[in-house]
Design a protein around this motif. Structure first.
Motif, short mmCIF file in Angstrom:
data_model
loop_
_atom_site.label_atom_id
_atom_site.label_comp_id
_atom_site.label_asym_id
_atom_site.label_seq_id
_atom_site.Cartn_x
_atom_site.Cartn_y
_atom_site.Cartn_z
N THR A 52 0.83 -1.20 0.00
CA THR A 52 0.00 0.00 0.00
C THR A 52 0.86 1.25 0.00
N ARG A 53 1.90 1.24 0.86
CA ARG A 53 2.80 2.39 0.90
C ARG A 53 3.51 2.57 -0.44
N ASN A 54 3.92 1.44 -1.05
CA ASN A 54 4.61 1.52 -2.33
C ASN A 54 3.71 2.07 -3.43
N ARG A 55 2.43 1.64 -3.40
CA ARG A 55 1.50 2.15 -4.40
C ARG A 55 1.31 3.65 -4.26
N ALA A 56 1.18 4.10 -3.05
CA ALA A 56 1.00 5.54 -2.81
C ALA A 56 2.24 6.31 -3.24
N SER A 57 3.43 5.75 -2.87
CA SER A 57 4.67 6.41 -3.25
C SER A 57 4.84 6.42 -4.76
N GLY A 58 4.51 5.25 -5.40
CA GLY A 58 4.63 5.18 -6.85
C GLY A 58 3.70 6.15 -7.54
N ALA A 59 2.50 6.30 -7.01
CA ALA A 59 1.55 7.25 -7.61
C ALA A 59 2.07 8.68 -7.51
N ARG A 60 2.64 9.00 -6.32
CA ARG A 60 3.19 10.35 -6.16
C ARG A 60 4.35 10.57 -7.11
N ASP A 61 5.23 9.56 -7.21
CA ASP A 61 6.38 9.70 -8.09
C ASP A 61 5.95 9.85 -9.54
N SER A 62 4.96 9.04 -9.97
CA SER A 62 4.49 9.11 -11.35
C SER A 62 3.87 10.47 -11.64
N LYS A 63 3.10 10.97 -10.69
CA LYS A 63 2.47 12.28 -10.87
C LYS A 63 3.52 13.37 -10.96
N ALA A 64 4.52 13.29 -10.08
CA ALA A 64 5.58 14.30 -10.11
C ALA A 64 6.36 14.22 -11.41
N ALA A 65 6.64 12.97 -11.86
CA ALA A 65 7.38 12.82 -13.10
C ALA A 65 6.57 13.35 -14.27
N GLY A 66 5.27 13.07 -14.27
CA GLY A 66 4.44 13.56 -15.36
C GLY A 66 4.38 15.06 -15.40
N ALA A 67 4.39 15.70 -14.24
CA ALA A 67 4.29 17.16 -14.18
C ALA A 67 5.60 17.83 -14.49
N GLU A 68 6.72 17.11 -14.21
CA GLU A 68 8.00 17.79 -14.33
C GLU A 68 8.81 17.31 -15.51
N ALA A 69 8.80 16.00 -15.78
CA ALA A 69 9.76 15.45 -16.72
C ALA A 69 9.19 15.19 -18.10
N ASP A 70 7.89 15.33 -18.32
CA ASP A 70 7.30 14.92 -19.58
C ASP A 70 7.04 16.07 -20.55
N ALA A 71 7.46 17.27 -20.24
CA ALA A 71 7.21 18.38 -21.15
C ALA A 71 7.92 18.18 -22.48
#
Length: 502
Positions: free
Chosen positions: A42-61
């Motif tokens: 559960t913790r990993n899923r939450a962390s992965g979701a946060r990381d994916s969201k951050a990556a999408g907002a920052e690294a995908d431009a």
């Protein structure tokens, strides 16, 4: 970082979307992990979701705006052809001068077959990683995944990413600078043929090309260049046929030089000439941005690059062999590094009609703009990734103003270097030896052996190993031969000269 847990590098955790270690992969299938494993997941899923969201907002431009995945396989074929087939074909007769007819044709054919193979297996590596849940749209990220995660030869994390960044930057920026310089030289040739002793100098034409290129550079994405690159493909066919026809006419003319196909009598010079010729032929097949081109394909992309490579090599076969054979046949060992200049001797009459040479120069000029645009895309992707906001529109003021400013500054920088170093074309030869050969011949086969892991006694593994060793040697010796030629001509180099050095 290297994985010390012994996990399978191609196993992806269904809970996190990241590569699983051996212990975590066991927990996915074992019912004995209990509440502790559930809580950890559960913790990993939450962390992965946060990381994916951050990556999408920052690294995908950069991915969303420059490397958007909308293209077809024939669009990728246009991009590949523009990246490979350019005015460098005009130097192929000169490459034959250093090794003669038999080796020239043999090496050109062998390099074509090997480069097709290395590009194909590189596309397979990209497909392999994507199937494992790790899609890579940038060469640097692909290299970092393959090499750094596996500690290539025991070297620590990070080196592959920065190595590819350095080499790609040298190739892409060098090609853009060289394209601006050669395009300006084309305009200067046209101007000189129309006006004798005119007031305009080379730097005026560089400024003109830079303005045009700065405007065209505002096209937002790699995909938006697809029809420009189709035009580039047609332009390469056009000036290749014109040049070859002119060489045939010149070879049959009474004013043509005596045909002498002998090699140098000096063993040392013959050796250096041979390796320089092989390096020129290898660099002619250079690309250096295949993963970025593959990124423009609309999903699913698997298998599409093979069709794109067929388009590219169909055009390359025609545009490489025709001028190489006709140019070397017409001029032999007296052919210049640019076959078109052999048709315009400094003394005596022109060996081709003025209208034909003028039309060929115009076609070369237009294609150079397309080449400069294409190779600048990697730099533009880096700019967008670092500074653009993917949560806002591509043409929002927030993203439009920085794009306009940064791309204009980049073109201005390249134009300034072209004006300051009008002999930059000679330097590009060195860049090609130390850049294209590693990226296009050495790294792909090493990545395939490491990522796909064919059996060590298999034909594929051994073939890749041989290619790696042979082309590492060719790259090193070719670089030495290129630097040697650069040093020998250094006395003729002048900063801010009125004429480009050829």
């Amino acid at each position: 970082m290297a994985d010390n847990s012994g996990g399978n590098p191609f196993l992806v955790s269904p809970s996190t979307g990241h590569r699983a270690t051996r212990s975590s992969s066991f927990s996915f299938s074992s019912s004995a992990s209990g509440a502790v494993a559930d809580e950890a997941a559960t913790r990993n899923r939450a962390s992965g979701a946060r990381d994916s969201k951050a990556a999408g907002a920052e690294a995908d431009a950069g991915a969303a705006f420059v490397l958007e995945s909308k293209g077809t396989w024939w669009h990728a074929g246009f991009h590949l052809t523009t990246a490979m087939v350019g005015p460098a074909v005009l130097s192929l007769p000169y490459a034959f001068r250093g090794i003669g007819w038999g080796l020239g044709l043999g090496v050109l054919t062998a390099l074509g077959a090997i480069s097709f193979y290395t590009y194909y297996i590189m596309s397979r590596v990209v497909d392999h990683c994507e199937a494992a849940g790790r899609r890579h749209i940038r060469f640097r990220d692909l290299a970092a995944d393959i090499f750094d995660e596996r500690r290539f030869f025991g070297v620590g994390t990070g080196w592959a990413f920065y190595l590819v960044v350095a080499v790609q930057t040298a190739i892409n920026t060098g090609t853009t600078i060289g394209s601006i310089l050669l395009a300006a030289n084309c305009v200067e040739i046209l101007y000189s043929s129309l006006t004798t002793d005119g007031p305009l100098k080379l730097y005026h034409f560089i400024l003109l090309i830079a303005v045009v290129l700065a405007i065209l550079s505002q096209m937002p994405s790699f995909h938006s260049l697809r029809y420009i690159n189709l035009g580039s493909l047609l332009l390469s066919l056009g000036y290749t046929m014109l040049l070859s026809a002119a060489c045939i006419r010149a070879g049959l003319s009474s004013d043509a030089p005596t045909k002498d196909y002998s090699l140098s009598a000096s063993k040392s010079k013959k050796t250096f000439d041979a390796f320089l010729s092989v390096a020129i032929l290898a660099a002619a097949y250079g690309n250096g941005i295949l993963p970025e081109i593959q990124a423009t394909l609309a999903p699913p992309a698997a298998g599409k690059m093979a069709k794109a490579l067929v388009i590219c090599y169909s055009v390359a076969s025609f545009t490489f062999y025709l001028p190489a054979i006709t140019g070397y046949w017409a001029f032999g060992k007296t052919v210049r590094s640019n076959a078109m200049q052999s048709l315009m001797p400094e003394t005596g009459p022109s060996l081709a009609p003025t209208w034909l040479l003028g039309l060929a120069v115009v076609l070369v000029l237009l294609q150079l703009l397309a080449i400069a645009l294409l190779y600048a895309q990697v730099a533009y992707e880096v700019m967008e990734k670092m500074l653009a906001d993917p949560t806002q529109g591509r043409f929002s003021w927030r993203n439009l103003v920085p794009r306009l400013a940064l791309r204009t500054i980049y073109v201005a920088f390249c134009a300034f270097v072209a004006a300051a170093l009008p002999f930059f074309g000679a330097i590009v030869g060195v860049i090609g030896s130390v850049g294209f050969i590693p990226l296009d011949f050495v790294i792909p086969v090493v990545m395939y052996n490491m990522a796909v892991s064919p059996p060590r006694r298999s034909l594929v593994y051994i073939t890749n190993l041989v290619i790696m060793v042979v082309f590492t040697g060719i790259g090193v010796i070719g670089a030495v031969a290129s630097v040697r030629k650069l040093v020998l001509n250094a006395g003729r180099f002048k900063l801010f000269s009125d004429h480009a050095f050829n």
